[in-house]
Scaffold this motif. Structure first.
Motif: not given
Length: 284
Positions: A97-106, A120-124, A133-135
């Motif tokens: 889980v990525d906290l504050g995933s932004g454009g998804g880089f990490d 992997v789950i990104g949350v923003d 990030a979805r794009a």
């Protein structure tokens, strides 16, 4: 990006604080999509609108050229203050889980580590960042990464899902850090771990710095003292807490707010901790 705007008053409540941060990073996402200057009042954690500059920023943060080549074009916006993947020791099959995933880089770098059996789950909390990030995920044809809209204080994730929680220069933006750590603890499995890069305060911040909304959105004005972070994490239930300041980070942090001597007060650090496992009648 250099600081170009004057000081703004500090938010008076949590929602106003979040909205100021959300608006700043929405500008970054939109500008990055359009190839224009974001007009962000401060550095926004070092972001730039120039891809070549972002590459330089990211390599200074600890990413390799191979890392940068793995992610879809546009995912790396130069945001961050370190490389959480470098300390996360991700393994195939893990859920991240990525906290504050932004454009998804990490997130995209994490996907490479956990493999097709991982997730992997990104949350923003910024809709423009989630859309971006979805794009990027579609562009890169990633099938085991998803991006959810939500606040890191109240993650849209079930209990005990994650093996690892990562974050890059985001928790310091929160108006309620103790709740961030409590919710990170909640979503981790027993034995799960926290691996974060963030900005911390080495001495008490002066009032004028803490009351500058631009510096808050730029990852500096809301930084907490290391001992305060340790207490928050212990209170949340974490053990094996380790916070390691990176003195070399002052070389890039000073560029976030030129002329304001912010490196007298803040530095980037790696933050690690563990949610201890538990045994139940021989299930271990």
């Amino acid at each position: 990006m250099q600081a170009t705007a004057g000081r703004r008053a500090v938010p008076t409540n949590h929602d106003e604080h979040r909205q100021n941060v959300r608006e700043a990073y929405a500008q970054v996402a939109k500008a990055n999509n359009e190839g224009k200057s974001s007009g962000c009042a401060t550095s926004c954690c070092g972001t730039s609108d120039d891809s070549a500059i972002n590459t330089l920023i990211s390599t200074r943060l600890g990413y390799s050229q191979a890392d940068l080549a793995m992610a879809p074009a546009g995912a790396d916006m130069g945001l961050g203050c370190g490389n959480p993947k470098a300390i996360a020791a991700l393994k195939p099959g893990e859920t991240v889980v990525d906290l504050g995933s932004g454009g998804g880089f990490d997130c995209f770098l994490a996907v490479r580590e956990v493999g097709s059996s991982g997730h992997v789950i990104g949350v923003d909390m910024t809709p423009d960042m989630v859309s971006k990030a979805r794009a990027n995920a579609v562009k890169g044809q990633y099938g085991n990464v998803e991006f959810r809209f939500g606040e890191i204080e109240h993650l849209p994730i079930a209990d005990g899902v994650a093996d690892v929680v990562i974050s890059n220069c985001v928790i310091n933006l929160s108006p309620n850090k103790p709740q961030v750590f409590r919710d990170a603890f909640r979503v981790l499995k027993p034995g799960g771990r926290l691996a974060i890069s963030d900005v911390v305060a080495t001495v008490e911040l002066p009032e004028e710095m803490r009351n500058d909304a631009g510096l808050i959105a730029g990852c500096m004005g809301n930084a907490s003292l290391i001992e305060d972070l340790e207490e928050m994490m212990r209170d949340a239930g974490f053990e094996q807490i380790r916070i390691q300041p990176k003195g070399e980070s002052k070389e890039f942090i000073k560029d976030w707010a030129p002329g304001q001597n912010v490196t007298d007060f803040v530095v980037s650090a790696t933050i690690e901790a563990v949610k201890q496992g538990s045994c139940c009648g021989g299930c271990c």
